[in-house]
Design a protein around this motif. Structure first.
Motif, PDB file in Angstrom:
ATOM      1  N   LYS A   1       0.842  -1.190   0.000  1.00 33.61           N
ATOM      2  CA  LYS A   1       0.000   0.000   0.000  1.00 33.61           C
ATOM      3  C   LYS A   1       0.879   1.242   0.000  1.00 33.61           C
ATOM      4  CE  LYS A   1      -3.905  -2.152   2.402  1.00 33.61           C
ATOM      5  NZ  LYS A   1      -4.776  -2.120   3.623  1.00 33.61           N
ATOM      6  N   LEU A   2       0.770   2.012  -1.081  1.00 31.47           N
ATOM      7  CA  LEU A   2       1.594   3.211  -1.202  1.00 31.47           C
ATOM      8  C   LEU A   2       0.987   4.348  -0.387  1.00 31.47           C
ATOM      9  CD1 LEU A   2       2.429   3.190  -5.026  1.00 31.47           C
ATOM     10  CD2 LEU A   2       3.732   2.204  -3.147  1.00 31.47           C
ATOM     11  N   THR A   3       1.851   5.129   0.211  1.00 33.22           N
ATOM     12  CA  THR A   3       1.392   6.309   0.927  1.00 33.22           C
ATOM     13  C   THR A   3       1.048   7.411  -0.073  1.00 33.22           C
ATOM     14  OG1 THR A   3       3.629   7.199   1.113  1.00 33.22           O
ATOM     15  CG2 THR A   3       2.897   5.708   2.859  1.00 33.22           C
ATOM     16  N   GLY A   4       0.369   8.471   0.410  1.00 31.74           N
ATOM     17  CA  GLY A   4       0.042   9.591  -0.465  1.00 31.74           C
ATOM     18  C   GLY A   4       1.291  10.232  -1.061  1.00 31.74           C
ATOM     19  N   LYS A   5       2.340  10.323  -0.270  1.00 30.26           N
ATOM     20  CA  LYS A   5       3.593  10.897  -0.758  1.00 30.26           C
ATOM     21  C   LYS A   5       4.180  10.054  -1.879  1.00 30.26           C
ATOM     22  CE  LYS A   5       8.181  12.322   0.819  1.00 30.26           C
ATOM     23  NZ  LYS A   5       9.110  12.399   1.967  1.00 30.26           N
ATOM     24  N   GLU A   6       4.122   8.735  -1.713  1.00 27.09           N
ATOM     25  CA  GLU A   6       4.684   7.848  -2.732  1.00 27.09           C
ATOM     26  C   GLU A   6       3.875   7.916  -4.030  1.00 27.09           C
ATOM     27  OE1 GLU A   6       6.728   4.362   0.024  1.00 27.09           O
ATOM     28  OE2 GLU A   6       4.588   4.282  -0.425  1.00 27.09           O
ATOM     29  N   LYS A   7       2.552   8.016  -3.896  1.00 24.16           N
ATOM     30  CA  LYS A   7       1.725   8.159  -5.098  1.00 24.16           C
ATOM     31  C   LYS A   7       2.057   9.458  -5.835  1.00 24.16           C
ATOM     32  CE  LYS A   7      -2.173   5.442  -3.314  1.00 24.16           C
ATOM     33  NZ  LYS A   7      -3.586   5.490  -2.854  1.00 24.16           N
ATOM     34  N   SER A   8       2.270  10.524  -5.070  1.00 23.97           N
ATOM     35  CA  SER A   8       2.657  11.796  -5.688  1.00 23.97           C
ATOM     36  C   SER A   8       4.003  11.664  -6.402  1.00 23.97           C
ATOM     37  CB  SER A   8       2.739  12.889  -4.613  1.00 23.97           C
ATOM     38  OG  SER A   8       1.475  13.085  -3.995  1.00 23.97           O
ATOM     39  N   GLU A   9       4.922  10.910  -5.777  1.00 21.58           N
ATOM     40  CA  GLU A   9       6.229  10.693  -6.417  1.00 21.58           C
ATOM     41  C   GLU A   9       6.065   9.981  -7.755  1.00 21.58           C
ATOM     42  OE1 GLU A   9       8.996   8.687  -3.915  1.00 21.58           O
ATOM     43  OE2 GLU A   9       8.808  10.111  -2.276  1.00 21.58           O
ATOM     44  N   LEU A  10       5.165   8.993  -7.804  1.00 23.19           N
ATOM     45  CA  LEU A  10       4.949   8.272  -9.066  1.00 23.19           C
ATOM     46  C   LEU A  10       4.360   9.203 -10.128  1.00 23.19           C
ATOM     47  CD1 LEU A  10       3.597   4.736  -8.048  1.00 23.19           C
ATOM     48  CD2 LEU A  10       5.751   5.278  -9.162  1.00 23.19           C
ATOM     49  N   TRP A  11       3.378  10.015  -9.720  1.00 20.24           N
ATOM     50  CA  TRP A  11       2.792  10.952 -10.684  1.00 20.24           C
ATOM     51  C   TRP A  11       3.852  11.926 -11.209  1.00 20.24           C
ATOM     52  CZ3 TRP A  11      -1.445  10.942 -13.416  1.00 20.24           C
ATOM     53  CH2 TRP A  11      -2.546  10.193 -12.982  1.00 20.24           C
TER      54      TRP A  11
ATOM     55  N   GLU B   1       7.050  11.509 -11.288  1.00 22.48           N
ATOM     56  CA  GLU B   1       7.988  10.743 -12.119  1.00 22.48           C
ATOM     57  C   GLU B   1       7.428  10.565 -13.519  1.00 22.48           C
ATOM     58  OE1 GLU B   1      11.510   8.382 -12.771  1.00 22.48           O
ATOM     59  OE2 GLU B   1      10.925   9.576 -11.039  1.00 22.48           O
ATOM     60  N   GLY B   2       6.140  10.188 -13.617  1.00 26.55           N
ATOM     61  CA  GLY B   2       5.529   9.985 -14.922  1.00 26.55           C
ATOM     62  C   GLY B   2       5.450  11.270 -15.735  1.00 26.55           C
ATOM     63  N   ILE B   3       5.006  12.387 -15.080  1.00 32.31           N
ATOM     64  CA  ILE B   3       4.861  13.668 -15.799  1.00 32.31           C
ATOM     65  C   ILE B   3       6.210  14.181 -16.276  1.00 32.31           C
ATOM     66  CG2 ILE B   3       4.226  16.095 -15.490  1.00 32.31           C
ATOM     67  CD1 ILE B   3       2.034  15.103 -13.537  1.00 32.31           C
ATOM     68  N   VAL B   4       7.214  14.135 -15.409  1.00 32.72           N
ATOM     69  CA  VAL B   4       8.551  14.603 -15.792  1.00 32.72           C
ATOM     70  C   VAL B   4       9.097  13.768 -16.942  1.00 32.72           C
ATOM     71  CG1 VAL B   4      10.938  14.813 -15.017  1.00 32.72           C
ATOM     72  CG2 VAL B   4       9.079  15.588 -13.533  1.00 32.72           C
TER      73      VAL B   4
ATOM     74  N   ALA C   1       7.900   1.558 -13.335  1.00 33.32           N
ATOM     75  CA  ALA C   1       8.085   0.235 -12.723  1.00 33.32           C
ATOM     76  C   ALA C   1       9.326   0.224 -11.838  1.00 33.32           C
ATOM     77  CB  ALA C   1       8.186  -0.836 -13.808  1.00 33.32           C
ATOM     78  N   ARG C   2      10.395   0.871 -12.315  1.00 34.69           N
ATOM     79  CA  ARG C   2      11.619   0.916 -11.519  1.00 34.69           C
ATOM     80  C   ARG C   2      11.393   1.691 -10.230  1.00 34.69           C
ATOM     81  NH1 ARG C   2      17.073   4.056 -13.207  1.00 34.69           N
ATOM     82  NH2 ARG C   2      15.643   5.782 -12.779  1.00 34.69           N
ATOM     83  N   ARG C   3      10.714   2.829 -10.302  1.00 35.87           N
ATOM     84  CA  ARG C   3      10.437   3.615  -9.108  1.00 35.87           C
ATOM     85  C   ARG C   3       9.531   2.837  -8.146  1.00 35.87           C
ATOM     86  NH1 ARG C   3      10.901   8.878  -7.422  1.00 35.87           N
ATOM     87  NH2 ARG C   3      12.780   8.751  -8.716  1.00 35.87           N
ATOM     88  N   TYR C   4       8.540   2.118  -8.693  1.00 35.32           N
ATOM     89  CA  TYR C   4       7.644   1.336  -7.850  1.00 35.32           C
ATOM     90  C   TYR C   4       8.413   0.223  -7.120  1.00 35.32           C
ATOM     91  CZ  TYR C   4       3.664  -1.534  -6.413  1.00 35.32           C
ATOM     92  OH  TYR C   4       2.758  -2.256  -5.685  1.00 35.32           O
TER      93      TYR C   4
END
Length: 396
Positions: free
Chosen positions: A6-16, A18-21, A91-94
């Motif tokens: 279960k990802l935290t809110g901070k981790e979900k933001s990091e994924l977003w 990462e994807g946008i950048v 996937a790597r970040r996850y």
């Protein structure tokens, strides 16, 4: 039950982020490549002719409908490459986030929460690490429990030995003190004191010998000296050696078995100690009994020996504790009636050394100690241990 991390809110933001950048960087890269190729074509007409040739080969219909232009083809390839890169980066970040969660769980366990296990699902390679961590923690917990059990066992052994030695030792010191202070009125009284001290010293000697024998047979380095012998002949010799004591108790020792001879392989010296203990117990505790039965039967690949008597029944709640060290059925721990309390524990250890097992069964009619031994030392060791556990469960 396993569940995904279960990802935290901070981790979900990091994924977003990462994807946008990543998408922005790829769009900039794609635009730069398009500009570069257009400039190359503008400065190199031959390159445009080569691309036109490919374009002609992909033409359909009389009106020259072009399936692909070079720019469309290039954009499609870049789009596929972009999707692959974005997926790989996310996937790597996850996976990195999964690793952080595993490390956090590991620190939680290391802080002393040894009952905790890592239960979430991760990628295949990391899942192997998680399984190894859980197995290692299980092994550590089992080792610690076994170590505590051994320490507790040692403490109990020291306590029981101290108790059993202190009682006769107190008597010895007391009577010798009376003699030392000349507190006796006659030579007869003096002899009485010395005789009592002598008997107490013999009790201590028996306890020390039994304790030494117990620790020796419990040692993992203890070796057997197996020889081939006839079990029925051995039982007959034992019956003959105890005939006088049995006569004093108004009891008879009867031997039976088949086939005769019943040839097997075992350490006869150690087995003799087992049968001596069992026969002595039958003579001592078989109040009201008239017979001691020694029976040996070959059943399959093992020999089953029963040492039985028709004396008093052993209480059911005591059967499961008979083979515990220093346990006596009597509430009193008096050694005149209870012995050292190590005899049956020694017998069980010797039988286990042979790869066999022993258990007790008692009814108002007859009390039996049943011994299962392999025909040959070391044969079917694992099977016999499993049977031992099953029989122990039944006796309880």
């Amino acid at each position: 039950m396993s569940e995904k991390v279960k990802l935290t809110g901070k981790e979900k933001s990091e994924l977003w982020i990462e994807g946008i950048v990543t998408v922005i960087l790829l769009l900039m890269l794609n635009f730069a490549l398009l500009v570069l190729i257009n400039q190359m074509i503008a400065h190199n007409p031959g390159l445009e002719n080569a691309i036109w040739g490919v374009k002609t080969n992909l033409t359909f219909g009389s009106r020259g409908f072009h399936l692909w232009s070079w720019s469309n083809l290039f954009l499609a390839l870049m789009a596929i490459a972009d999707v692959i890169v974005v997926y790989w980066r996310l996937a790597r970040r996850y996976r990195q986030m999964q690793m952080r969660h595993v490390i956090a769980e590991l620190h939680f366990i290391a802080d002393g929460h040894l009952d905790h296990r890592i239960k979430f699902e991760v990628n295949t390679e990391l899942q192997k690490v998680v399984s190894s961590i859980n197995a290692l923690v299980d092994s550590t917990v089992n080792s610690m429990a076994e170590e505590r059990r051994i320490e507790q066992s040692k403490d109990e052994l020291i306590t029981n030995v101290s108790h059993d030695i202190r009682t006769p030792l107190t008597s010895i010191i007391g009577y010798l003190g009376l003699i030392e202070d000349h507190q006796y009125r006659s030579e007869e009284e003096l002899l009485k004191y010395t005789h009592t001290a002598y008997l107490k010293a013999k009790q201590m000697k028996v306890l020390v010998e039994d304790l030494f024998e117990y620790t020796k047979v419990k040692s993992t380095t203890t070796k057997l000296n197996p020889v081939r012998f006839n079990m029925i002949a051995m039982l007959e010799q034992l019956a003959a050696s105890f005939e006088l004591e049995a006569h004093k108790k108004h009891m008879r020792i009867l031997v039976s078995g088949e086939p005769d001879p019943l040839m097997m392989e075992a350490d006869t010296e150690k087995l003799g100690r087992v049968f001596n203990n069992l026969i002595v117990n039958a003579l001592k505790y078989g109040q009201g009994g008239r017979h001691i039965f020694l029976d040996a039967q070959r059943i399959g690949s093992e020999v089953v020996v029963k040492v039985s008597n028709d004396g008093a029944q052993i209480p059911n709640d005591a059967l499961s504790q008979l083979f515990d060290r220093f346990y006596r059925v009597e509430e009193s721990r008096s050694q005149e009636t209870g012995g050292t309390g190590l005899g049956l524990a020694i017998a069980q250890s010797i039988i286990a050394l042979h790869g066999g097992y022993i258990y007790a069964d008692s009814s108002p009619e007859i009390t039996s100690f049943v011994i299962h031994l392999p025909l040959k030392v070391g044969a079917s060791l694992t099977d016999n241990k499993n049977k031992s556990n099953e029989e122990a469960g039944k006796s309880k």
